[in-house]
Design a protein around this motif. Structure first.
Motif, PDB file in Angstrom:
ATOM      1  N   TYR A 185       0.927  -0.868   0.405  1.00  0.00           N
ATOM      2  CA  TYR A 185      -0.012   0.129  -0.383  1.00  0.00           C
ATOM      3  C   TYR A 185       0.627   1.820  -0.088  1.00  0.00           C
ATOM      4  CZ  TYR A 185      -2.980   3.472   1.445  1.00  0.00           C
ATOM      5  OH  TYR A 185      -3.758   4.974   1.315  1.00  0.00           O
ATOM      6  N   LYS A 226      -1.195 -13.054  -6.168  1.00  0.00           N
ATOM      7  CA  LYS A 226      -2.525 -12.050  -6.207  1.00  0.00           C
ATOM      8  C   LYS A 226      -2.152 -10.817  -5.542  1.00  0.00           C
ATOM      9  CE  LYS A 226      -5.258 -15.179  -8.415  1.00  0.00           C
ATOM     10  NZ  LYS A 226      -6.212 -15.062  -9.554  1.00  0.00           N
ATOM     11  N   GLU A 227      -2.152 -10.879  -4.574  1.00  0.00           N
ATOM     12  CA  GLU A 227      -2.031  -9.674  -3.978  1.00  0.00           C
ATOM     13  C   GLU A 227      -1.336  -8.916  -4.765  1.00  0.00           C
ATOM     14  OE1 GLU A 227       0.615  -9.310   0.191  1.00  0.00           O
ATOM     15  OE2 GLU A 227      -1.028  -7.564   0.685  1.00  0.00           O
ATOM     16  N   PHE A 230      -3.084  -7.791  -7.972  1.00  0.00           N
ATOM     17  CA  PHE A 230      -4.057  -6.238  -6.850  1.00  0.00           C
ATOM     18  C   PHE A 230      -3.683  -4.809  -6.867  1.00  0.00           C
ATOM     19  CE2 PHE A 230      -5.184  -3.287  -3.801  1.00  0.00           C
ATOM     20  CZ  PHE A 230      -6.434  -3.417  -4.116  1.00  0.00           C
ATOM     21  N   TYR A 231      -2.344  -4.873  -6.944  1.00  0.00           N
ATOM     22  CA  TYR A 231      -1.575  -3.263  -6.392  1.00  0.00           C
ATOM     23  C   TYR A 231      -1.218  -2.927  -8.172  1.00  0.00           C
ATOM     24  CZ  TYR A 231      -1.598  -3.472  -1.337  1.00  0.00           C
ATOM     25  OH  TYR A 231      -1.775  -3.881  -0.135  1.00  0.00           O
ATOM     26  N   ARG A 233      -2.995  -4.013 -11.116  1.00  0.00           N
ATOM     27  CA  ARG A 233      -3.870  -2.944 -11.176  1.00  0.00           C
ATOM     28  C   ARG A 233      -4.202  -2.056 -10.894  1.00  0.00           C
ATOM     29  NH1 ARG A 233      -6.126  -8.134 -10.847  1.00  0.00           N
ATOM     30  NH2 ARG A 233      -6.855  -7.132  -8.701  1.00  0.00           N
ATOM     31  N   GLU A 234      -3.639  -1.348  -9.835  1.00  0.00           N
ATOM     32  CA  GLU A 234      -4.876  -0.006  -9.231  1.00  0.00           C
ATOM     33  C   GLU A 234      -3.327   1.195  -9.457  1.00  0.00           C
ATOM     34  OE1 GLU A 234      -7.157   0.300  -7.160  1.00  0.00           O
ATOM     35  OE2 GLU A 234      -7.749  -1.983  -7.296  1.00  0.00           O
ATOM     36  N   HIS A 237      -4.259   1.754 -12.542  1.00  0.00           N
ATOM     37  CA  HIS A 237      -5.721   2.734 -12.985  1.00  0.00           C
ATOM     38  C   HIS A 237      -5.188   3.972 -12.573  1.00  0.00           C
ATOM     39  CE1 HIS A 237      -9.346   3.732 -12.190  1.00  0.00           C
ATOM     40  NE2 HIS A 237      -9.382   4.388 -11.031  1.00  0.00           N
TER      41      HIS A 237
ATOM     42  N   LEU B 111      -8.036 -10.393  -4.569  1.00  0.00           N
ATOM     43  CA  LEU B 111      -7.479  -9.732  -4.215  1.00  0.00           C
ATOM     44  C   LEU B 111      -6.232  -9.750  -3.644  1.00  0.00           C
ATOM     45  CD1 LEU B 111     -10.381  -7.578  -3.216  1.00  0.00           C
ATOM     46  CD2 LEU B 111      -9.587  -7.237  -5.452  1.00  0.00           C
ATOM     47  N   ARG B 131      -9.812  -3.039   1.243  1.00  0.00           N
ATOM     48  CA  ARG B 131      -8.918  -3.210  -0.088  1.00  0.00           C
ATOM     49  C   ARG B 131     -10.035  -2.161  -0.780  1.00  0.00           C
ATOM     50  NH1 ARG B 131      -4.671  -5.468   0.177  1.00  0.00           N
ATOM     51  NH2 ARG B 131      -4.172  -7.341  -0.967  1.00  0.00           N
ATOM     52  N   GLU B 134      -8.142   1.107  -0.061  1.00  0.00           N
ATOM     53  CA  GLU B 134      -6.766   1.254  -0.499  1.00  0.00           C
ATOM     54  C   GLU B 134      -7.179   1.105  -2.279  1.00  0.00           C
ATOM     55  OE1 GLU B 134      -3.599  -1.500  -0.528  1.00  0.00           O
ATOM     56  OE2 GLU B 134      -5.221  -2.702   1.255  1.00  0.00           O
ATOM     57  N   ARG B 135      -8.153   1.264  -2.666  1.00  0.00           N
ATOM     58  CA  ARG B 135      -8.269   1.534  -4.412  1.00  0.00           C
ATOM     59  C   ARG B 135      -8.333   3.132  -3.938  1.00  0.00           C
ATOM     60  NH1 ARG B 135     -11.871  -0.215  -8.665  1.00  0.00           N
ATOM     61  NH2 ARG B 135     -10.005  -1.972  -9.215  1.00  0.00           N
ATOM     62  N   PRO B 201      -5.897   2.132   5.614  1.00  0.00           N
ATOM     63  CA  PRO B 201      -7.198   0.903   5.878  1.00  0.00           C
ATOM     64  C   PRO B 201      -6.651  -0.286   6.484  1.00  0.00           C
ATOM     65  CG  PRO B 201      -6.292   1.245   3.516  1.00  0.00           C
ATOM     66  CD  PRO B 201      -5.718   2.721   4.231  1.00  0.00           C
ATOM     67  N   SER B 204      -6.198  -3.973   5.231  1.00  0.00           N
ATOM     68  CA  SER B 204      -4.884  -4.479   4.680  1.00  0.00           C
ATOM     69  C   SER B 204      -3.652  -4.559   4.815  1.00  0.00           C
ATOM     70  CB  SER B 204      -4.442  -3.073   3.563  1.00  0.00           C
ATOM     71  OG  SER B 204      -4.084  -1.868   4.386  1.00  0.00           O
TER      72      SER B 204
END
Ligand SMILES: Nc1ncnc2c1ncn2[C@@H]1O[C@H](COP(=O)(O)OP(=O)(O)O)[C@@H](O)[C@H]1O
Ligand SMILES: [Mg+2]
Lengths: 292, 209
Positions: A185, A226-227, A230-231, A233-234, A237, B111, B131, B134-135, B201, B204
């Protein structure tokens, strides 16, 4: 005289530890070893991680050859700080001839300008921003025109994790800003921030292209977990959004660099480990494709 | 070939059909007999109906099947995240609550959420909410051009998302902090040059049930 100007790439992220230094060095190594290109690498971080890594041999002993060269470059006032000092002197011609007293030859095709601790002073009010902004551009001009130096195809900058005057000077003239992120994150969070602040800071200069990619990708089999996905993709984006909203050109690269412990010893042992070769080649292919 | 010893194709077909229907009758008999035995056993040994019958138990969740695949899971996540922006967070939480554990598990898995042991529905939901958080936070625009007066307060605990747009880029102070943190490998706490994003968050980070 057809002087082909080199492509310049600055690796930056406000977050420390994401792999700016590692990636800069690995790209320098892979490109100079596996293509016909000549590469010049700058350490612009006053923390000198890259310089120190190069100064050490495997096992932590000093690389004598480099050490001697480095000491003499300091003695002869041929460091990047001396260059800046000369450049920023008011009303004076930028008198700083560059040759192999300023640039160290790591290998035939990979050359290096080390950092010095004096760069810390940059953060104090010693230099003012406008006096420094043209510094790198002018310095690169000297490098390109020096009869003593080869013609470089690529120039890579390892930037500090903050907006220093030097990074400002690099970012306002480079062709590509390369931003490594990590699959967590905090490291991902910096992307939006840096995209926004880069634009603010570099204006009114045109903003260079920006390439963001995932470093330290956790893998399962040969794919990102997968984790990490996720990052990825984010962050992709965030790049797409920033490009859409503002007049910036930020691309999230498809290639990624896996998380491999072996990379820690890459610099001191003098080579990107075998299992990272392909990922770095792929990253480079994407970088050059994006640049052209 | 008509008057030979061999059957014509039509006859052959008739013959086979006959055999098949004989077998069918046999099977029907067998199944009838099996049914009788089953009923007998159930009565004799007092086996509860739910176990013997095909009917699904609703009490236990494990026989329940997920109704979505990986792609749908990510799509649902996208929808939830944008619902969080447009509607209120309760709606999103309610939507999650209304989903089955297997479906939630698929979403959580896609995720990249991990749990210690078997996650409860609550843990799954809060992980997914994390999640979503986070987004929102990752794409939040830290807009430094915005006048200070417009700055929104982020005190609203969890729902940082909607307060958006208000973070002032702290310049000088963070540059030096960033420096101290340089090269502290894997240092997750390394300060961003942005003072107000520390609202990470929870879910996470806390990945356990
Ligand atoms: N792909 C990778 N896999 C594993 N470790 C990595 C990777 N990239 C960087 N590292 C490690 O992370 C740490 C920080 O890297 P570094 O390049 O110094 O970051 P920065 O220059 O951004 O501060 C170092 O210990 C380095 O070895
Ligand atoms: Mg570094």
């Amino acid at each position: 005289m057809a002087v082909k100007s080199p492509k310049t790439i600055a690796t930056i992220n406000f977050k420390g530890g994401v792999g700016k230094t590692t990636v800069t060095w690995c790209l320098g190594d892979v490109v100079s070893s596996f293509t016909d290109s000549k590469v010049l690498m700058f350490d612009l971080d006053a923390q000198m991680s890259l310089t120190q890594a190069i100064a050490l041999n495997e096992g932590g002993t000093m690389n004598d050859k480099f050490q001697k060269w480095y000491e003499s470059s300091i003695e002869r006032e041929k460091t990047i700080f001396d260059a800046l000092d000369k450049f920023a002197r008011p009303r004076q011609h930028f008198d700083f001839p560059v040759g192999f007293d300023f640039i160290y030859q790591l290998t035939e095709d990979l050359h290096f300008v080390p950092s010095v601790e004096d760069l810390y002073w940059m953060e104090l009010e010693v230099f003012d921003r406008d006096a420094v902004k043209d510094f790198i551009r002018r310095l690169l001009g000297k490098v390109a025109n020096s009869p003593k130096l080869p013609q470089y195809d690529y120039i890579l900058f390892d930037c500090p994790p903050s907006f220093t005057l030097l990074s400002y000077s690099v970012l306002s003239c480079c062709d590509l800003i390369l931003i490594p992120v990590n699959p967590d994150y905090f490291a991902s969070k910096g992307t939006n921030l840096i995209l926004n602040s880069l634009k603010m800071r570099i204006e009114p200069f045109p903003l260079p292209k920006i390439g963001v990619f995932m470093n330290k990708t956790k893998t399962y089999g040969n794919s990102p977990t997968k984790e990490t996905s996720f990052y990825m993709r984010e962050v992709a984006h965030v790049c797409a959004e920033a490009s859409r909203r503002q007049t910036i050109d930020a691309d999230f690269f498809e290639s990624w660099i896996p998380d491999r412990v072996g990379v820690k010893r890459a610099i001191t042992t003098g080579g990107v480990p075998g299992d990272l070769l392909e990922p770095f080649k792929e990253l480079w292919t994407e970088v050059t494709g994006y640049l052209s | 070939m008509s008057n030979g010893v061999f059957r014509e194709p039509a006859q052959e077909l008739e013959h086979l059909t006959g055999e098949i229907s004989e077998l069918k009758d046999l099977l029907r008999d067998m199944s009838k007999r099996l049914g009788q035995i089953e009923r007998h056993v159930n009565r004799a040994f007092n086996v509860p109906k739910t176990l013997s019958a095909k009917k699904k138990t609703t009490k236990k969740s494990f026989p329940e099947k997920a109704t979505i695949d990986a792609e749908q899971a990510l799509k649902i996540f996208d929808e939830l995240a944008s619902a969080w922006n447009t509607e209120n967070s309760r709606t999103v939480e309610d939507k999650l609550q209304s989903m089955t554990v297997p479906d939630l598990k698929i979403i959580a898995y896609e995720l990249g959420l991990t749990f210690k042991g078997k996650p409860s529905k609550k843990a799954l939901c809060s992980g997914i909410m994390g999640r979503i958080n986070e987004r929102i936070m990752l794409s939040k625009n830290t807009n430094i051009t915005q006048p200070k007066s417009k700055k929104t307060d982020n005190s609203d605990g969890n729902k940082v998302a909607s307060s958006g747009q208000g973070v002032i880029f702290k310049d000088e102070s963070t540059q030096s902090v960033g420096k101290e943190n340089n090269n502290v490998a894997e240092n997750n706490e390394a300060i961003q040059p942005n003072s107000s994003i520390d609202n990470v968050p929870e879910s996470s980070v806390v990945n356990s049930t």
